[in-house]
Write an enzyme that holds these catalytic residues in place. Sequence first.
Site, PDB file in Angstrom:
ATOM      1  N   ARG A  97     -18.454 -14.501  41.422  1.00  0.00           N
ATOM      2  CA  ARG A  97     -18.483 -15.708  40.908  1.00  0.00           C
ATOM      3  C   ARG A  97     -19.677 -15.639  39.043  1.00  0.00           C
ATOM      4  O   ARG A  97     -19.069 -16.238  38.520  1.00  0.00           O
ATOM      5  CB  ARG A  97     -19.103 -16.687  41.649  1.00  0.00           C
ATOM      6  CG  ARG A  97     -17.797 -16.983  41.926  1.00  0.00           C
ATOM      7  CD  ARG A  97     -17.900 -18.409  42.871  1.00  0.00           C
ATOM      8  NE  ARG A  97     -16.161 -18.759  43.455  1.00  0.00           N
ATOM      9  CZ  ARG A  97     -16.586 -20.191  44.511  1.00  0.00           C
ATOM     10  NH1 ARG A  97     -17.624 -19.892  45.276  1.00  0.00           N
ATOM     11  NH2 ARG A  97     -15.827 -19.650  44.942  1.00  0.00           N
ATOM     12  N   ASP A 122     -21.747 -23.718  45.960  1.00  0.00           N
ATOM     13  CA  ASP A 122     -20.878 -23.679  45.548  1.00  0.00           C
ATOM     14  C   ASP A 122     -19.841 -24.116  44.046  1.00  0.00           C
ATOM     15  O   ASP A 122     -18.993 -24.891  43.292  1.00  0.00           O
ATOM     16  CB  ASP A 122     -19.500 -24.084  46.405  1.00  0.00           C
ATOM     17  CG  ASP A 122     -19.215 -23.201  47.712  1.00  0.00           C
ATOM     18  OD1 ASP A 122     -19.522 -22.347  47.638  1.00  0.00           O
ATOM     19  OD2 ASP A 122     -19.042 -23.724  48.823  1.00  0.00           O
TER      20      ASP A 122
END
Length: 422
Positions: free
Chosen positions: A342, A311
């Site tokens: 992402r 993350d």
Amino acid sequence: MIISKKSNIKRNISIPSDKSISHRAIMLGSLATGTTRVSNFLLSDDCLATIECFRQMGITIEEGRDIIIHGKGLHGLQKPSKALYVGNSGTTIRILSGILCGQNFDTVIGGDSSINQRPMDRILIPLRQMGANITASKDDSLAPLHIRPSRLSSIAYKSPVASAQVKSSILLAGLYAKGITSVEEAVLSRNHTELMLEGFGAEIESSATKASIKGLANMKGLNIRVPGDISSAAFFMVAGLIIPDSEIYMDNIGVNPTRAGIIKVLKDMGGDITLSNHRIECGEPVCDILVRSSKLKGTEISGDIIPSLIDELPIIAVAACLAKGQTIISDAKELRVKECDRIDAMTKELNKMGADITAKDDGMIIRPVNMLKGTYVDTYNDHRIAMSLAIAGLVAEGETIINNSECISISFPQFAEIINSF
Ligand code: S3P
């Protein structure tokens, strides 16, 4: 959100509580008998969605200074009167689905447009092996999921992904199966579920990369104190390192080794990071973190460390833009199936700000640039993309205008207030 360049940030910053641990406290507290009191709970959109799902299933959860859950035991949940809605929370839908498979009522569970596009086959395959009766949408692999009552059997599962959501989903389904359910991963993913299950009195054994749970546990309510979230602290760790003349102190941050890869990587990059006051709280390692402005150098990030910083890769990419030398991130294909893709998001948006990043199938090649420049950037409705770009904005020339920054409340509702106070 509009951000401009800053220097000389000398602050103590209070970091919000851990999202992963907060979700699990609600879930396990609901399945235990008696009262579970959670202090320092993260009142963010994702965790509120978990609370709402359990309320829908008849659990009384009081929201005050602490969160108090009146657990009703493994078989105490009631059929909700409507479909359960998890909003943007992948952790809620994947882990809760494991619990729902063990209930004697049927449920439909879904979320926002991002959730309804994220892969669910990773839980459907093992849960169906356990005997779960689940129907998924689109090609039978996406949410919403329709889960019907069934008798679950224990399995020994070798997970093809190092995913704590998958592992936790299977272990919690395992609570409803006779015998031992085990999950083995190639690399250990975050182990908060295992640590908390042990605290609640379940019979759980963990070895290097395998967790095994005995079904039909009798869990008892517990007092839990949630540490600060290292994934949220990560933004201000990088801010403290890249903003000139800065020193940022954050106390009470969870540094479970399955989460703390960012500390190693930033130290390897030359970051001045001091950890102090190490302690264990509710089974979780916690410490205070001090970061000071540093000259960073590029690095290679790949292999077994990836699950422990998955993350944090978007904010690490921001640090890498301003480091001396190239940074290569590999083995991080999972980034493509988070709240957004992402890899694409960070490559496109940081390049708009003058970065020099090439996307790879499983990561990014980040070549250093002398400076970033402010411009309009998009968040893809992903809280971690929004916050990473905001930190980039603090070192960029001119103004950085972040469209759609409301998504930050998914994990860090006070973020804008802190940034605006700089
Ligand atoms: C989480 C696990 C990770 C992480 C997510 C939270 C959890 O996802 O990226 O933000 O609380 O279990 P995966 O399980 O998909 O790796």
